[in-house]
Design an enzyme around this catalytic site. Structure first.
Site, PDB file in Angstrom:
ATOM      1  N   GLU A 248       6.654   3.911  -5.360  1.00  0.00           N
ATOM      2  CA  GLU A 248       5.979   4.683  -4.189  1.00  0.00           C
ATOM      3  C   GLU A 248       6.611   4.679  -3.008  1.00  0.00           C
ATOM      4  OE1 GLU A 248       2.253   2.830  -3.350  1.00  0.00           O
ATOM      5  OE2 GLU A 248       1.968   2.422  -5.634  1.00  0.00           O
TER       6      GLU A 248
ATOM      7  N   GLU B 151       0.369  -4.209  -7.753  1.00  0.00           N
ATOM      8  CA  GLU B 151      -0.141  -4.954  -6.909  1.00  0.00           C
ATOM      9  C   GLU B 151      -0.959  -6.086  -7.751  1.00  0.00           C
ATOM     10  OE1 GLU B 151      -1.399  -2.149  -4.029  1.00  0.00           O
ATOM     11  OE2 GLU B 151       0.526  -2.439  -2.959  1.00  0.00           O
TER      12      GLU B 151
HETATM   13  C1  GAL Z   1       0.403   0.907  -2.146  1.00  0.00           C
HETATM   14  C2  GAL Z   1      -0.867   1.019  -3.368  1.00  0.00           C
HETATM   15  C3  GAL Z   1      -1.356   2.428  -3.447  1.00  0.00           C
HETATM   16  C4  GAL Z   1      -1.886   2.837  -2.243  1.00  0.00           C
HETATM   17  C5  GAL Z   1      -0.939   2.909  -1.278  1.00  0.00           C
HETATM   18  C6  GAL Z   1      -1.257   3.162   0.082  1.00  0.00           C
HETATM   19  O1  GAL Z   1       0.466  -0.265  -1.768  1.00  0.00           O
HETATM   20  O2  GAL Z   1       0.236   0.804  -4.498  1.00  0.00           O
HETATM   21  O3  GAL Z   1      -2.461   2.223  -4.459  1.00  0.00           O
HETATM   22  O4  GAL Z   1      -2.762   1.722  -1.957  1.00  0.00           O
HETATM   23  O5  GAL Z   1      -0.249   1.746  -1.188  1.00  0.00           O
HETATM   24  O6  GAL Z   1      -1.979   4.457   0.058  1.00  0.00           O
END
Ligand code: GAL
Length: 991
Positions: free
Chosen positions: A502, A423
């Site tokens: 993620e 990010e």
């Molecule tokens: C993503 C980010 C993570 C964390 C997650 C939400 O956007 O990369 O670091 O913030 O969201 O918990």
């Protein structure tokens, strides 16, 4: 006072004086001295403090002592400030590259003794493995240098500053610096020297760096060594005793690739390592070599020629007392736990971990995506204006970061992908990082999620894309445009392997739909799985003023800006307890799958390369959850990617009990991470003969009555239940509310295809505005019949015209008390409902209901979109253990598909319930808790819950799904609970 520091604090360069190029974190036998331990410490509220402390003779006697490594905000009980949690927000004005004058600054000093023999060294190097965020070093009053890059290693040449005997090192650490703008990861801000400090002898004729690149092809290993050493180091010898390798290199020109026969490959499943040494006359480096070839072929990511499916987790370094300070035992236990839960991959979100973690990953076997320490997410607030990723002023810092990342860890076979960071928007500095990696390590692909259009990375990556969108990525037919891509960029992205870096945000109770993501991976080979967000909660152990311990989250330290409990989104609670989501994950990703077919079961091995010779297969038959027979299944070894068959035992269905067959694949022998017999995969088959619920007895003799009577074990006063089996009971009342989960509380982004997606509005808000948490009721009628009582209630909420009619019929059937509740909603309800249930209150009455035993799904909580870990069986639990201690109290504890439930008080069985199926064969679930949903919904932490004098039993005809809306998609429509008519039928008997 001096203000010499100002240029450094806002310097976008990575510091001055640290050695370059960076090198591997090597296990060398050259002498070294750990400078971990107590240091003298002084904290100042700003950077503008005198630098006199750096002088050799400075008197630090009045200073405190602090351990190194540690974070000062986690030491001294608040004396040195408190941690700050933010996700995206910068906890200081967005004024890059400047930081405020309020800038906690820690000064550290310690003495150390240099042995006289060290004078013979070529050089003496001082290494810092991690300091947050900017630090400056002096040795014996001589300024050595400065560095930023908090989770990266920095080495300084201190040869000319040290002397035999007593020396003093002084370090100044600023919490905020220009570097803070590129370290905006979603985590606690935790300043200090938080990793090891070591003094290293670099001997004359020593080996500066070694890289043993490996490959594996058809039983042959390839070694492609690279050595950094000056000519005095030669000859050098490479030895791998187990493989009979002994190579002597007389000069740098001799260092050439070699092939090694009869090598076993390294994989995450079979992490075969070979001990190797590279030695000169004066230094020996020990390495553990794993042979493997990483490759992208078309849109497939392969290791040793086989496609890899990442069943991964995002791993932060987080410990409730130590923060990001590494604890090897804790890390080891964590990795073993990952293996036990079928996790096979780690993304080191969002920075390189302590270097030892990679040794452990090599050893246990994980596919690792090693991520650089980089995130600039806070620039989102200003439309990404001034984002360092696209600003040439930051190019050097970006390159320095990726170089330190790759160089430190390049020897690890577990690392199969380099990730540029997280990010950080996009821009030429990221492209430059990628180009540098490609030139330095051509084998390992480069990942960065923010390169949506695929301009400079090798893997297509997304976070939190919905199941539908993920499926589109795996499919070519429709040629849908991909997120942020033009049509041609979409085509380009579809030529690459895809990863969900993620997904499945595991905040609080959830996520749902893990199984749907998993199914995609097996349908579309381009989809290579992903990494759940995230492995563990980051709670910090704190105590209330009255001494009650709890796990703190954002806001608990009176931060000026913070992001609440968004840091509590792991599959593991802060105290290492796996949540039900981790069990769900294990079930969903099990590498062995079973398909029943008559008297046989097909056994598919979905592993990367390991066959099933490490497994044993066993079966057991249960009648109503009680084991009646068991044995082993005869299964021949199934190769990776293959499948085999096994004969099932003959199972006779019991006439009067449910008959279930369970089969399991268990470890045949203990491994480094689990004992023999550990369950790897399981499946169940229902052999029960169908036994429809007894028909509802029609009655024609209803007549008005006062509702005061006894029916079997029940006593009623004025139409309301007063006692059951001699105990005072309140209710049952209609319950449509659940204490909102973090997903329920999360506002809709308005673009999902879910129910109720009003932008910015959460389900929980709708529930509260519809009054689901504050239902009131009006009795419309009470009627009697022979052995029966009927009430009709109209349930609704203040200022609402919508209502639910609740008809309750109590009767004696075959000598047993039956309750049938018909729940009939009016039109006009707007939102999905959290649940459709009835709730009984069971006051303690000197004998609290404190335990449950049930036959149904268990042993853990389950919800409609998270049912895969639950199995049919007989289970028991205390009332406390029925609920999960989520950091923020919320809905928890629901057990689905209940057949029978016994409530007890101590050793005494108090009440038995049998749940009859409805017309569609659906069974209710149950929840037993010391608090009502309304009470739970008010608490931010468990310690805020009121003292309880009542146990509450809720029987739910249905529950809404969990989803992943806290960061990602909502509950899928098929698991969303729309208002609807339901029937609950219970038979109740005394214990
Ligand atoms: C993503 C980010 C993570 C964390 C997650 C939400 O956007 O990369 O670091 O913030 O969201 O918990």
């Amino acid at each position: 006072m001096t203000s010499e520091l100002s240029p450094l604090l806002s310097d976008t360069a990575p510091g001055r004086g640290a050695l370059r190029p960076a090198r591997s974190w090597l296990h060398s036998d050259a002498p070294s001295l750990s400078l971990n331990g107590p240091w003298r410490f002084r904290l100042s509220p700003t950077a503008w403090v005198s630098q006199d402390f750096a002088a050799e003779g400075f008197d630090d006697q009045q200073w405190d002592s602090i351990p190194v490594p540690s974070h000062w905000v986690l030491q001294g009980d608040g004396a040195y400030g408190r941690p700050i949690y933010t996700n995206i927000q910068f906890p200081f004005p967005i004024d890059p590259p400047h930081v405020p004058d309020e800038n906690p600054t820690g000064d550290y000093r310690r003495h150390f003794h240099v042995p006289a023999e060290w004078s013979a060294a070529d050089r003496i190097v001082l290494r810092f493995d991690g300091v947050e965020s900017l630090f400056r070093v002096w040795v014996n009053g001589v300024e050595i240098g400065s560095a930023s890059g908090s989770r990266l290693a920095h080495e300084f040449d201190v040869t000319s500053a040290v002397r035999p005997g007593d020396n003093v090192v002084a370090v100044r650490v600023h919490q905020w610096s220009a570097a803070s703008y590129v370290e905006d990861q979603d985590q606690w801000w935790l300043p200090g020297i938080f990793r090891d400090v070591t003094l290293l002898v670099r001997p004359v004729g020593g080996i500066e760096d070694v890289w043993l690149r490996t490959g594996f092809d058809n039983g042959q290993g390839r070694l492609d060594p690279e050595v950094v050493a000056d000519s005095t180091a030669f000859p050098l010898t490479l030895r791998i005793p187990e493989l009979g390798v002994e190579q002597v290199w007389s000069s740098a020109a001799d260092v050439k690739p070699l092939m090694v026969a009869d090598v076993q490959p390294w994989s995450a499943e079979q992490p075969r390592l070979y001990d190797a040494t590279v030695s000169s006359a004066t230094e020996r480096i020990a390495l553990r070599v794993g042979f493997r070839t990483v490759e992208i072929r078309g849109d497939q990511f392969l290791v040793n020629g086989h496609r890899v499916v990442f069943h991964g987790v995002n791993r932060h370094e987080a410990h409730p007392e130590r923060g990001r300070v590494f604890d090897e035992e804790h890390a080891r236990e964590d990795l073993a736990r990952m293996k036990r839960f079928n996790v096979n991959a780690i993304r080191t979100s969002h920075y390189p971990p302590h270097p030892r973690l990679l040794d452990l990953a090599d050893e246990f076997g994980f596919w690792v995506v090693l991520e650089c320490d980089l995130e600039t997410h806070g620039f989102d607030k200003v439309g990404w204006a001034g984002n360092p990723s696209d600003d040439p002023a930051w190019r050097e810092a970006y390159l320095d970061r990726i170089q330190r990342t790759v160089e430190r860890d390049k020897n690890h076979p577990s690392i199969v992908i380099w990730s540029l960071g997280n990010e950080a928007g996009t821009g030429s500095n990221l492209a430059a990082m990628s180009a540098w990696v490609h030139a330095r390590d051509a084998e390992r692909p480069v990942h960065y999620e923010g390169d949506y259009t695929g301009d400079y990375t090798d893997i297509y990556s997304r976070m939190y894309s919905s199941v539908a969108e993920t499926e589109e990525i795996g499919t070519d037919g429709a040629r849908t445009k991909l997120f942020n891509c033009t049509p041609s960029q979409s085509i380009r992205q579809r030529t690459k392997p895809f990863l969900l870096c993620e997904y499945a945000h595991a905040m609080g109770n959830g996520p749902g739909a893990l199984d749907e993501y998993e199914a995609l991976v097996h349908r579309h080979p381009r989809l290579h799985g992903g990494f759940v967000w995230e492995w563990r909660d980051h709670g910090i152990l704190a105590t209330t003023p009255d001494g009650t311990p709890y796990y703190a989250y954002g806001g608990d330290f009176a931060e000026v800006v913070h992001d609440g409990n968004f840091v509590m989104d792991g599959m593991l609670l802060s105290n290492d307890v796996p949540t039900p989501s981790l069990h769900e994950y294990k079930a969903v990703t099990q590498p062995i799958r079973f398909t029943f077919d008559d008297e046989k079961v097909a056994i598919s091995n979905l592993r990367h390369s390991a066959d099933t010779s490490d497994l044993r297969f066993r079966w057991r038959v249960e009648h109503d959850g009680t084991p009646v027979a068991s044995g082993d299944l005869d299964v021949s070894v199934v190769t990776a990617g293959g499948s085999g068959w096994a004969e099932l035992p003959h199972v006779a269905a019991a006439p009067d009990a449910e008959t279930w067959l369970t089969i399991e694949a268990v470890l045949a022998a203990a491994t480094a991470w689990a004992p023999e017999g550990h369950r790897v995969a399981t499946a169940q088959l229902d052999y029960s003969v169908s036994r429809p619920a007894p028909a509802v007895r029609p009655r024609k003799d209803w007549h008005p009555g006062d509702g005061t009577l006894a029916l079997g074990i029940a006593e009623f006063v004025g139409g309301s239940l007063a006692r059951l089996a001699g105990r005072v009971v309140t209710g049952p009342r209609l319950e449509l509310f659940r204490a909102p989960t973090d997903n329920d509380e999360s506002p809709s982004d308005g673009i999902e295809g879910s129910d109720d997606s009003t932008p910015g509005v959460s389900h929980a808000e709708l529930w509260r505005s519809e009054g689901l948490d504050r239902l009131t009721s009006r009795r419309l009628s009470v009627a009697h019949a022979a052995d029966a009582l009927r009430t009709l209630d109209k349930v609704s909420a203040a200022n609402s015209g919508a209502y639910v009619m609740v008809e309750s019929v109590w009767s004696l059937e075959d000598g047993e008390l039956e309750l049938r509740v018909e729940i009939e909603p009016s039109s006009g309800w707007g939102s999905v409902w959290p649940r459709i249930g009835i709730r009984f209150g069971l006051p303690d009455d000197n004998a609290p209901i404190d335990g449950a035993e049930w036959f149904g799904l268990g042993p853990l909580e389950s919800y409609p979109d998270s049912l895969r870990a639950a199995r049919m069986g007989r289970f028991a639990s205390t009332i406390e253990d029925l609920a999960v201690d989520y950091a923020r109290p919320q809905e928890s504890g629901h057990r689905s598909q209940l057949r029978r439930l016994t409530l007890s008080s101590g050793e005494t069985e108090v009440l038995r319930l049998e749940a009859l199926p409805d017309l569609y064969g659906r069974r209710p679930g149950y929840t037993l808790s010391r608090h009502t949903p309304q009470q739970i919904a008010k608490a931010r932490h468990a310690f805020e819950l009121p003292e309880s004098t009542t146990s509450h039993l809720t029987i739910d005809a249905a529950q809404h799904g969990l989803g992943s809306r806290a960061c990602g998609p909502d509950v899928q429509p098929e698991f969303a609970l729309r208002p609807q008519a339901r029937t609950i039928r219970l038979r109740l008997t005394a214990g």
